[in-house]
Design an enzyme around this catalytic site. Structure first.
Site, PDB file in Angstrom:
ATOM      1  N   GLU A 124     -29.768 -16.612  69.828  1.00 49.27           N
ATOM      2  CA  GLU A 124     -28.439 -16.217  69.340  1.00 49.27           C
ATOM      3  C   GLU A 124     -28.571 -15.349  68.083  1.00 49.27           C
ATOM      4  O   GLU A 124     -27.860 -14.351  67.928  1.00 49.27           O
ATOM      5  CB  GLU A 124     -27.639 -17.483  69.036  1.00 49.27           C
ATOM      6  N   SER A 172     -29.600 -16.872  79.987  1.00 52.63           N
ATOM      7  CA  SER A 172     -30.935 -16.756  79.398  1.00 52.63           C
ATOM      8  C   SER A 172     -31.948 -17.638  80.111  1.00 52.63           C
ATOM      9  O   SER A 172     -33.152 -17.515  79.874  1.00 52.63           O
ATOM     10  CB  SER A 172     -30.879 -17.110  77.903  1.00 52.63           C
ATOM     11  N   HIS A 173     -31.501 -18.534  80.961  1.00 56.87           N
ATOM     12  CA  HIS A 173     -32.429 -19.380  81.710  1.00 56.87           C
ATOM     13  C   HIS A 173     -32.423 -19.093  83.208  1.00 56.87           C
ATOM     14  O   HIS A 173     -32.935 -19.876  83.994  1.00 56.87           O
ATOM     15  CB  HIS A 173     -32.139 -20.861  81.458  1.00 56.87           C
TER      16      HIS A 173
END
Lengths: 338, 338
Positions: free
Chosen positions: A189, A49-50
């Site tokens: 999440e 996600s980064h």
């Protein structure tokens, strides 16, 4: 992922792709370099996600005007052991990089120093910054508020952000680094559970009536919970205070009020502390630091993991072999270059 | 407690009793004053285990030679923003009091400062020290290792102490203060369950084979667990590092090894950070601090409690009405004066 599902890229190719996309969408050249370094670090360490996925978020933020694309960070030497950097509404990375040499110099001269970043747009993890400080042999602690999504212990309405806290202790190979949200889980999440139509465990969130819920959408519309009950809640409050009002920046409640439903990345401040081990210990620093290694051995020798171990293993793989980006994501990224 | 079960004492009487007992058992006069202040604070705030009950523990430590009764703290101005105080094996309180003015002065001059206390015997909570720093208008963070009783997340053998962390944010009336162990519960809590023959909940400890247990004695002989899973474990590791090797003092594993089964209070170091709000904010400090009050209102207005609220309420009662000490405890204390 096999070859049909993913595209193999070297880290240089990840950097080039990141630079090309960010430049194409109007981000000023010095910001492009700083943001691209963070994207490469995330992809390299397999923090999906980064990594390059975040380019989609960055471009959305650039398109919506949620960030000042050519902001010029202003470094202000406010006190012997404090530095403030006004990011001017730009992405946090360049402000951090501009302030870092001042923070390092102040920590070395005084033994401890702190940097406050103000008015910046946050979209990244804190560990790249923590690692940049430990690379100078300094111990560091960093934290930032976000948007008010999280209820305090005993409450039902959001007050806190997911408020990450990160710590770094320099080691010769792979510093001791942790970086975690003080919410029970990351907001992403819960969003993944919602998309997948899966229930969330009790303890992650409350519905809009303040009742415990296993419904991801209800928790997103209600309030997330902190990790660790009242202790996590206390830590989250601390982060609001020291990376908010203490440095003259927004609380998470103020950040989300400012956002007014636009759904942009949180805007606000970040506090980074740096301590020089030589400050307390002088010439004895090396022998005491060696005792820290005994602590780490005591953890790993019983099969427990150190934080970031997974990231460091991924990093070694990525540096050797490059990374693989899902085909669909790669196609989305290519379209940003059209 | 009714009058038959307890003895009413004014806070002055608590102080006199504390001074008399500590003096009688050979503690040097300046230590007596510093320790008595902590005992009075604990009793006043109805922290039963940190009030006059602790005099029994102090006397045991004095009798066993577990503390240097006449230690003279040595204040060392090691760096512009750092001060170390060598407690010389004495109780921590006097070392803290001797170093505090230097810490305060350094924080005001530099914006941030840190104090390392070394070679001290800890038996008290951290909040009295945190409150002593916030009384000077400074934001503060304090932590200390203890004895290795707590397993890291994913492990089965003790490495960490119960490692408390405390934070203080100055407010006009009753600062925002938290002080909690990074273990799931205090060790004393498990001991109380053992004495009462009551099971402990899962999540507090592991038996000597590393299995989750509800048997208090088994957990005491095995390993306690951290609060908040891997996040609490990461924080506990941070405390080991920054209040241990970083300041040239013991880790919890080293402290318990030195104890060699004697069961004495942990000996080691403590780290206290202090930040001056005026450092980052100058003349604007007041307006930003006012925004912190909005954060607190946001918490309390929904019925959630701020940390320390119960203590502050008890304090108000005790100042007005004095305290009540259980008769049996009072009799035990009187015997220490024979």
């Amino acid at each position: 992922m096999n070859d049909h599902e993913s595209v193999a890229l070297s880290l240089d190719e990840v950097a080039s792709l990141s630079r090309a996309i960010l430049s194409k969408h109007g981000l000023a050249a010095d910001h492009v370099e700083a943001v691209a370094r963070t994207i490469v670090a995330g992809e390299r360490d397999e923090c999906a996600s980064h990594g390059v996925y975040r380019l989609l978020v960055c471009v959305n933020t650039l398109r919506s005007g949620g960030v000042v694309a050519d902001a010029v960070p202003v470094v202000d030497d406010v006190a012997p052991a404090l530095v403030r950097v006004d990011a001017g509404g730009g992405f946090a990375q360049l402000a951090f990089e501009r302030g870092l040499p001042v923070l390092v110099e102040k920590a070395r001269r005084n033994g401890i120093a702190a940097m406050g970043l103000n008015h910046c747009v946050h979209f990244a993890a804190l560990w790249p910054e923590v690692e940049a400080v430990t690379a100078h042999g300094l111990v560091t602690l960093a934290c930032t508020p976000s948007h008010a999504w999280v209820a305090p212990a005993g409450g039902t309405r959001p007050v806190f952000g997911t408020n990450p806290i990160a710590f770094g202790w320099p080691r010769p190979e792979g510093s001791f680094v942790f970086d975690f949200a003080t919410s029970a889980v990351a907001r992403g999440e819960i969003e993944l559970h919602r998309r997948a139509g899966k229930p969330i465990p009790y303890g992650w969130g409350l519905d809009a009536d303040g009742q415990p819920t296993t419904d991801a959408a209800a928790a997103l519309a209600g309030a997330m919970l902190t990790f660790g009950g009242h202790k996590g809640s206390a830590l989250s409050a601390m982060i609001e205070l020291i990376a908010g009002p203490l440095i003259g920046d927004l609380t998470s409640a103020e950040s989300i009020a400012l956002d007014a439903g636009a759904g942009s990345s949180p805007i606000g401040g970040e506090l980074i502390l740096a301590i020089d081990p030589a400050g307390f210990l002088g010439a004895e620093a090396a022998s005491h630091i060696a005792r820290a290694e005994a602590l780490f051995d005591n953890i790993t020798s019983q099969g427990a993991r150190l934080p970031s171990e997974r990231r460091f293993a991924a990093r070694a793989r990525s540096i050797a072999d490059g990374v693989r980006v899902p085909h669909a994501l790669y196609a989305d990224l290519q379209r940003l270059l059209d």
